[in-house]
Design an enzyme around this catalytic site. Structure first.
Site, PDB file in Angstrom:
ATOM      1  N   ASP A  93      38.330  33.607  44.013  1.00  0.00           N
ATOM      2  CA  ASP A  93      38.206  34.852  44.756  1.00  0.00           C
ATOM      3  C   ASP A  93      36.850  34.825  45.453  1.00  0.00           C
ATOM      4  O   ASP A  93      35.950  34.092  45.056  1.00  0.00           O
ATOM      5  CB  ASP A  93      38.310  36.059  43.812  1.00  0.00           C
ATOM      6  CG  ASP A  93      38.583  37.345  44.593  1.00  0.00           C
ATOM      7  OD1 ASP A  93      38.666  38.402  43.960  1.00  0.00           O
ATOM      8  OD2 ASP A  93      38.694  37.277  45.833  1.00  0.00           O
ATOM      9  N   ASP A 267      47.539  37.470  39.694  1.00  0.00           N
ATOM     10  CA  ASP A 267      46.487  37.133  38.731  1.00  0.00           C
ATOM     11  C   ASP A 267      46.049  38.414  38.029  1.00  0.00           C
ATOM     12  O   ASP A 267      46.088  39.492  38.633  1.00  0.00           O
ATOM     13  CB  ASP A 267      45.268  36.512  39.449  1.00  0.00           C
ATOM     14  CG  ASP A 267      44.263  37.586  39.853  1.00  0.00           C
ATOM     15  OD1 ASP A 267      44.482  38.197  40.917  1.00  0.00           O
ATOM     16  OD2 ASP A 267      43.301  37.843  39.101  1.00  0.00           O
ATOM     17  N   CYS A 305      59.468  34.335  20.416  1.00  0.00           N
ATOM     18  CA  CYS A 305      58.540  33.453  21.140  1.00  0.00           C
ATOM     19  C   CYS A 305      58.453  32.106  20.436  1.00  0.00           C
ATOM     20  O   CYS A 305      58.386  32.034  19.215  1.00  0.00           O
ATOM     21  CB  CYS A 305      57.145  34.101  21.194  1.00  0.00           C
ATOM     22  SG  CYS A 305      55.945  33.123  22.121  1.00  0.00           S
ATOM     23  N   CYS A 307      56.004  29.831  21.120  1.00  0.00           N
ATOM     24  CA  CYS A 307      54.694  29.240  21.450  1.00  0.00           C
ATOM     25  C   CYS A 307      54.017  28.714  20.194  1.00  0.00           C
ATOM     26  O   CYS A 307      54.420  29.006  19.059  1.00  0.00           O
ATOM     27  CB  CYS A 307      53.814  30.283  22.150  1.00  0.00           C
ATOM     28  SG  CYS A 307      52.893  31.374  21.052  1.00  0.00           S
ATOM     29  N   CYS A 310      53.138  31.403  17.635  1.00  0.00           N
ATOM     30  CA  CYS A 310      54.276  32.032  16.939  1.00  0.00           C
ATOM     31  C   CYS A 310      55.022  31.050  16.055  1.00  0.00           C
ATOM     32  O   CYS A 310      55.701  31.443  15.104  1.00  0.00           O
ATOM     33  CB  CYS A 310      55.218  32.660  17.960  1.00  0.00           C
ATOM     34  SG  CYS A 310      54.408  34.030  18.823  1.00  0.00           S
ATOM     35  N   HIS A 336      49.013  33.023  22.984  1.00  0.00           N
ATOM     36  CA  HIS A 336      50.326  33.678  23.011  1.00  0.00           C
ATOM     37  C   HIS A 336      50.491  34.555  24.254  1.00  0.00           C
ATOM     38  O   HIS A 336      51.529  34.522  24.931  1.00  0.00           O
ATOM     39  CB  HIS A 336      50.528  34.539  21.759  1.00  0.00           C
ATOM     40  CG  HIS A 336      51.700  35.464  21.907  1.00  0.00           C
ATOM     41  ND1 HIS A 336      53.009  35.066  21.710  1.00  0.00           N
ATOM     42  CD2 HIS A 336      51.753  36.760  22.310  1.00  0.00           C
ATOM     43  CE1 HIS A 336      53.825  36.072  21.980  1.00  0.00           C
ATOM     44  NE2 HIS A 336      53.090  37.119  22.343  1.00  0.00           N
TER      45      HIS A 336
HETATM   46  N1  LIG Z   1      38.946  39.813  46.962  1.00  0.00           N
HETATM   47  C1  LIG Z   1      39.673  40.779  46.354  1.00  0.00           C
HETATM   48  N2  LIG Z   1      39.921  40.701  45.025  1.00  0.00           N
HETATM   49  C2  LIG Z   1      40.621  41.735  44.430  1.00  0.00           C
HETATM   50  C3  LIG Z   1      40.799  41.710  43.012  1.00  0.00           C
HETATM   51  C4  LIG Z   1      40.270  40.576  42.132  1.00  0.00           C
HETATM   52  C5  LIG Z   1      41.427  39.660  41.756  1.00  0.00           C
HETATM   53  N3  LIG Z   1      41.109  38.862  40.564  1.00  0.00           N
HETATM   54  C6  LIG Z   1      40.023  37.906  40.753  1.00  0.00           C
HETATM   55  C7  LIG Z   1      39.745  37.132  39.489  1.00  0.00           C
HETATM   56  C8  LIG Z   1      38.791  36.003  39.768  1.00  0.00           C
HETATM   57  C9  LIG Z   1      37.816  35.999  38.626  1.00  0.00           C
HETATM   58  C10 LIG Z   1      37.784  37.408  38.121  1.00  0.00           C
HETATM   59  C11 LIG Z   1      39.139  38.006  38.424  1.00  0.00           C
HETATM   60  C12 LIG Z   1      41.469  42.783  42.429  1.00  0.00           C
HETATM   61  N4  LIG Z   1      41.720  43.051  41.130  1.00  0.00           N
HETATM   62  C13 LIG Z   1      42.361  44.242  41.124  1.00  0.00           C
HETATM   63  N5  LIG Z   1      42.737  44.893  40.035  1.00  0.00           N
HETATM   64  C14 LIG Z   1      42.373  44.415  38.695  1.00  0.00           C
HETATM   65  C15 LIG Z   1      42.611  45.616  37.783  1.00  0.00           C
HETATM   66  C16 LIG Z   1      42.374  45.279  36.379  1.00  0.00           C
HETATM   67  C17 LIG Z   1      41.058  45.180  35.882  1.00  0.00           C
HETATM   68  C18 LIG Z   1      40.861  44.876  34.543  1.00  0.00           C
HETATM   69  C19 LIG Z   1      41.962  44.685  33.698  1.00  0.00           C
HETATM   70  C20 LIG Z   1      43.250  44.796  34.211  1.00  0.00           C
HETATM   71  C21 LIG Z   1      43.461  45.085  35.540  1.00  0.00           C
HETATM   72  N6  LIG Z   1      42.566  44.729  42.353  1.00  0.00           N
HETATM   73  C22 LIG Z   1      42.000  43.831  43.195  1.00  0.00           C
HETATM   74  C23 LIG Z   1      41.843  43.847  44.582  1.00  0.00           C
HETATM   75  C24 LIG Z   1      41.131  42.806  45.199  1.00  0.00           C
HETATM   76  C25 LIG Z   1      40.884  42.811  46.624  1.00  0.00           C
HETATM   77  O1  LIG Z   1      41.303  43.726  47.368  1.00  0.00           O
HETATM   78  N7  LIG Z   1      40.143  41.801  47.143  1.00  0.00           N
HETATM   79 ZN   LIG Z   2      54.000  33.393  20.971  1.00  0.00          ZN
END
Ligand SMILES: Nc1nc2c(CCNCC3CCCC3)c3[nH]c(NCCc4ccccc4)nc3cc2c(=O)[nH]1
Ligand SMILES: [Zn+2]
Length: 373
Positions: A93, A267, A305, A307, A310, A336
């Site tokens: 990213d 992701d 599962c 895995c 499990c 898991h």
């Molecule tokens: N460039 C860019 N990245 C975004 C990201 C990061 C995606 N993962 C990057 C990885 C690369 C390394 C870090 C992550 C996002 N992550 C989320 N939501 C996560 C919400 C969430 C947070 C914590 C727990 C669960 C859900 N919305 C996002 C929108 C954008 C966006 O518009 N532009």
């Molecule tokens: Zn499992």
């Protein structure tokens, strides 16, 4: 751009697609869930375990690796693949989102973003050019354009100005891209929940002919039905012959709902993050294995599962490890949870092959407990 997408089949029951993405470090089938490895490691997992789980592509992050250990260290190691001993595909990213989500003191300008290092407090500056330079040094197979992910909710006027700036930044990223032969650069569509702005962002970016497109600005606190509505009118704006990546998603229900709306790549830190506090995703819903009721439960986390966790360990043992803060505990829950999501996406791909993803969604939601009122 060295990234190509093969559209294999479209589900007759939904808008889902079965595909394959080819990168310099191998290919992966889509729809796909990509484990997150922020600091050049998917926390507590060795690369061999990720391969065993069935992961062929993982994520890492420009912002974090720039701050620590520094992109020069990774570059001199021969790039991220060599540095972390991972020979599969890597997507990085661009750091924009992390600046907005990690750093409280920040100032967005045309040139880029001024902010404070969330570790040392030192003043820093990140721009489209800098984000591209860092990703080129990391040598990831898929790089993301430097964008602004506006907060939710945001006014139409704020969102319009932000979309236009993100489009200008995307052009600057293309110009600054030093290794188009080896690395593919994806554009990121913004626009929040405003259809007109999603259309404008998609027009701007698809005219720049990126090898793939991400849908950004979602999973930022909006209700799930808002995210699904935005996907309903955004995925059709993107070219069929290129992969679509929904950033930061997510939970099992969001993965299935996103795939049904034509999303190919996902992701999220969720599976690895909740694993570290002893929460597991199972075919019957979430299970908090550290809960006292499992103290003498000598059955696996998920009886459906197969895995490594499990097949070899019980809830009672894993609960004991987690309570005792024994590292093996979170390794087993992480293994898991990642296996659960990678397997879920395999089931989604099979359902697309059989033109029954809608039916699969209903069955899965029922068993997992998503439909419970
Ligand atoms: N460039 C860019 N990245 C975004 C990201 C990061 C995606 N993962 C990057 C990885 C690369 C390394 C870090 C992550 C996002 N992550 C989320 N939501 C996560 C919400 C969430 C947070 C914590 C727990 C669960 C859900 N919305 C996002 C929108 C954008 C966006 O518009 N532009
Ligand atoms: Zn499992």
């Amino acid at each position: 751009m060295a990234i190509t997408y093969e559209l294999i089949k479209t589900c007759k029951q939904t808008g889902a697609r079965l595909g394959k993405v080819h990168t310099p470090h191998g290919s992966f089938e889509t729809p796909v869930f990509m484990p997150v490895g922020t600091l050049a490691t998917v926390k507590t997992m060795a690369p061999e375990e990720l391969k065993e789980i069935g992961a062929n592509i993982i994520l890492s992050n420009t912002y974090h690796l720039w701050l620590r250990p520094g992109e020069d260290v990774v570059e001199e190691a021969g790039g991220l693949h060599k540095f972390m001993n991972w020979d599969g595909s890597i997507l990085t990213d661009s750091g924009g989102f992390q600046v907005f989500s990690l750093s409280d003191m920040r100032q967005i300008e045309e040139e880029g973003v001024h902010f404070r290092n969330h570790i040392s407090g030192a003043k820093l500056f990140l721009s489209p050019e800098k984000a591209m330079h860092i990703q080129n040094s990391l040598g990831s197979d898929i790089m993301m354009a430097f964008d602004e992910c506006p907060p939710y909710p945001a006014s139409y006027d704020y969102m319009k100005a932000s979309v236009e700036r993100t489009s200008r930044w995307a052009e600057r990223c293309l110009e600054a891209h030093q290794k188009p032969g080896q690395q593919g650069l994806f554009g990121i569509i913004q626009g929040g929940e405003y259809e007109e702005l999603r259309k404008q962002s998609a027009r701007d970016l698809t005219s720049l002919d990126f090898p793939g497109y991400a849908i950004g600005g979602l999973s930022v606190g909006e209700p799930k039905d808002v995210m699904n509505k935005v996907l309903d009118f955004t995925t059709p704006l993107l070219p069929d012959e290129k992969p679509r990546y929904l950033m930061g998603v997510g939970s099992p229900d969001s993965l299935v709902d996103g795939a049904m709306r034509g999303v190919d790549m996902f992701d999220c830190v969720l599976p690895t993050r909740i694993a570290r506090n002893g929460t597991c995703m199972t075919s019957n819903g979430r299970l908090v294995v550290r809960n006292a009721k499992f103290a003498k439960d000598f059955t696996p986390i998920d009886e459906n599962c197969d895995c490594y966790t499990c097949r070899n360990y019980t809830k009672a043992y894993i609960r004991h490890l987690i309570k005792a803060n024994e590292t093996l505990g979170i390794r087993l829950t992480t293994y898991h949870n990642l296996y659960f999501l990678v397997k879920l996406m395999g089931q989604v791909r099979n359902a697309i092959k059989e033109d029954r993803l809608g039916d699969f969604r209903d069955e899965f939601f029922e068993q997992y407990g998503f439909n419970k009122p």
